[in-house]
Motif scaffolding. Structure first.
Motif, PDB file in Angstrom:
ATOM      1  N   ASP A  48      58.458  39.740  41.320  1.00 14.89           N
ATOM      2  CA  ASP A  48      57.750  40.999  41.051  1.00 14.89           C
ATOM      3  C   ASP A  48      58.620  42.192  41.434  1.00 14.89           C
ATOM      4  O   ASP A  48      58.701  43.186  40.706  1.00 14.89           O
ATOM      5  CB  ASP A  48      56.439  41.069  41.831  1.00 14.89           C
ATOM      6  CG  ASP A  48      55.302  40.277  41.216  1.00 14.89           C
ATOM      7  OD1 ASP A  48      55.455  39.742  40.100  1.00 14.89           O
ATOM      8  OD2 ASP A  48      54.240  40.193  41.875  1.00 14.89           O
ATOM      9  N   ARG A  52      59.991  45.114  39.062  1.00 15.11           N
ATOM     10  CA  ARG A  52      59.619  46.510  39.346  1.00 15.11           C
ATOM     11  C   ARG A  52      60.861  47.402  39.357  1.00 15.11           C
ATOM     12  O   ARG A  52      60.876  48.488  38.786  1.00 15.11           O
ATOM     13  CB  ARG A  52      58.862  46.585  40.673  1.00 15.11           C
ATOM     14  CG  ARG A  52      58.297  47.947  40.988  1.00 15.11           C
ATOM     15  CD  ARG A  52      57.385  47.964  42.218  1.00 15.11           C
ATOM     16  NE  ARG A  52      57.951  47.317  43.391  1.00 15.11           N
ATOM     17  CZ  ARG A  52      57.591  46.128  43.855  1.00 15.11           C
ATOM     18  NH1 ARG A  52      56.677  45.414  43.241  1.00 15.11           N
ATOM     19  NH2 ARG A  52      58.152  45.633  44.937  1.00 15.11           N
ATOM     20  N   ALA A 103      52.973  45.058  39.969  1.00 14.50           N
ATOM     21  CA  ALA A 103      52.619  44.868  41.379  1.00 14.50           C
ATOM     22  C   ALA A 103      53.406  45.909  42.172  1.00 14.50           C
ATOM     23  O   ALA A 103      54.630  45.946  42.112  1.00 14.50           O
ATOM     24  CB  ALA A 103      52.972  43.459  41.839  1.00 14.50           C
ATOM     25  N   GLU A 108      50.699  43.247  47.485  1.00 15.86           N
ATOM     26  CA  GLU A 108      49.913  43.027  46.263  1.00 15.86           C
ATOM     27  C   GLU A 108      50.316  41.719  45.585  1.00 15.86           C
ATOM     28  O   GLU A 108      49.466  40.982  45.089  1.00 15.86           O
ATOM     29  CB  GLU A 108      50.092  44.188  45.282  1.00 15.86           C
ATOM     30  CG  GLU A 108      49.340  45.432  45.674  1.00 15.86           C
ATOM     31  CD  GLU A 108      49.468  46.543  44.651  1.00 15.86           C
ATOM     32  OE1 GLU A 108      49.713  46.259  43.447  1.00 15.86           O
ATOM     33  OE2 GLU A 108      49.320  47.711  45.040  1.00 15.86           O
ATOM     34  N   SER A 109      51.614  41.415  45.582  1.00 17.68           N
ATOM     35  CA  SER A 109      52.075  40.160  44.989  1.00 17.68           C
ATOM     36  C   SER A 109      51.511  38.967  45.751  1.00 17.68           C
ATOM     37  O   SER A 109      51.033  38.001  45.151  1.00 17.68           O
ATOM     38  CB  SER A 109      53.605  40.096  44.998  1.00 17.68           C
ATOM     39  OG  SER A 109      54.154  41.130  44.220  1.00 17.68           O
ATOM     40  N   ARG A 112      47.793  38.551  45.124  1.00 10.77           N
ATOM     41  CA  ARG A 112      47.584  37.960  43.802  1.00 10.77           C
ATOM     42  C   ARG A 112      47.838  36.460  43.841  1.00 10.77           C
ATOM     43  O   ARG A 112      47.069  35.663  43.302  1.00 10.77           O
ATOM     44  CB  ARG A 112      48.490  38.640  42.770  1.00 10.77           C
ATOM     45  CG  ARG A 112      48.188  38.210  41.341  1.00 10.77           C
ATOM     46  CD  ARG A 112      48.904  39.068  40.316  1.00 10.77           C
ATOM     47  NE  ARG A 112      50.236  38.594  40.050  1.00 10.77           N
ATOM     48  CZ  ARG A 112      51.361  39.186  40.424  1.00 10.77           C
ATOM     49  NH1 ARG A 112      51.356  40.308  41.089  1.00 10.77           N
ATOM     50  NH2 ARG A 112      52.528  38.664  40.129  1.00 10.77           N
ATOM     51  N   LEU A 125      46.766  44.266  36.398  1.00 10.19           N
ATOM     52  CA  LEU A 125      47.353  45.008  37.503  1.00 10.19           C
ATOM     53  C   LEU A 125      47.419  46.489  37.150  1.00 10.19           C
ATOM     54  O   LEU A 125      47.736  46.852  36.025  1.00 10.19           O
ATOM     55  CB  LEU A 125      48.748  44.482  37.821  1.00 10.19           C
ATOM     56  CG  LEU A 125      48.854  42.996  38.152  1.00 10.19           C
ATOM     57  CD1 LEU A 125      50.276  42.633  38.539  1.00 10.19           C
ATOM     58  CD2 LEU A 125      47.891  42.594  39.251  1.00 10.19           C
ATOM     59  N   ASP A 139      44.454  48.028  41.927  1.00 12.15           N
ATOM     60  CA  ASP A 139      45.533  47.067  42.181  1.00 12.15           C
ATOM     61  C   ASP A 139      45.353  45.788  41.371  1.00 12.15           C
ATOM     62  O   ASP A 139      46.254  45.369  40.645  1.00 12.15           O
ATOM     63  CB  ASP A 139      45.591  46.703  43.668  1.00 12.15           C
ATOM     64  CG  ASP A 139      46.037  47.872  44.540  1.00 12.15           C
ATOM     65  OD1 ASP A 139      46.590  48.850  44.005  1.00 12.15           O
ATOM     66  OD2 ASP A 139      45.834  47.789  45.762  1.00 12.15           O
ATOM     67  N   LEU A 140      44.219  45.140  41.527  1.00 13.13           N
ATOM     68  CA  LEU A 140      43.905  43.893  40.827  1.00 13.13           C
ATOM     69  C   LEU A 140      42.511  44.029  40.261  1.00 13.13           C
ATOM     70  O   LEU A 140      41.573  44.329  41.006  1.00 13.13           O
ATOM     71  CB  LEU A 140      43.944  42.704  41.792  1.00 13.13           C
ATOM     72  CG  LEU A 140      45.238  42.501  42.578  1.00 13.13           C
ATOM     73  CD1 LEU A 140      44.978  41.707  43.842  1.00 13.13           C
ATOM     74  CD2 LEU A 140      46.246  41.787  41.723  1.00 13.13           C
TER      75      LEU A 140
END
Length: 154
Positions: A48, A52, A103, A108-109, A112, A125, A139-140
């Motif tokens: 992730d 990013r 993410a 957050e990763s 998830r 996301l 976020d999710l």
């Protein structure tokens, strides 16, 4: 912390790039190696993060982000499919499908990953919602069932 060096005999010229005079593996090769060699939780967070940095997600120009994302994923898919007898290849291919540049943090990763392991379906996301004339990015989110989970870094 101990430094670990990995020597690979399968590195090709297109796998090596130079950044500030230092030869390093390309983004696609690094992502491929992370998916193959790291434990799944670490591979998801690293993957992730690499996406990013590469895609630089912009909520208002998601088409550009998603194009870069698809291009990198296709490159890594091709690399993984070439490793026919490599241990971890099937797991790496499964993890690749879970990666997202959207993410916004390692937390957050990881959240998830925990929710997926608990049986939740893939979330959206940074899902955009408007409430009382204010715009929010969740976020999710699972919009079909109106569920949102936020990660509080504090």
């Amino acid at each position: 912390m101990q430094l670990r060096r990995h020597y690979r005999e399968d590195l090709h010229d297109h796998d090596i790039i130079t950044i500030n005079g230092v030869p390093v593996t390309s983004l696609a090769r690094t992502l491929t190696d992370c998916l193959l060699d790291l434990p799944p939780a670490d591979a998801l967070v690293a993957g992730d993060s690499l996406l990013r940095v590469h895609c630089r997600p912009d909520r208002w120009r998601s088409r550009d982000t998603n194009a870069l994302w698809r291009e990198l994923i296709a490159d890594v898919e091709e690399r993984l499919s070439s490793y026919r007898h490599r241990n971890g290849r099937v797991r790496a291919q499964s993890l690749l499908k879970l990666l997202s540049p959207w993410a916004e943090s390692p937390g957050e990763s990881e959240l998830r990953r925990i929710l997926l392991a608990a049986g939740f379906p893939l979330p959206d996301l940074q899902h955009r919602v408007v409430a009382e004339n204010n715009e929010y990015f969740l976020d999710l989110a699972w919009p079909d069932i109106m569920l949102d989970v936020e990660f509080d870094g504090a």
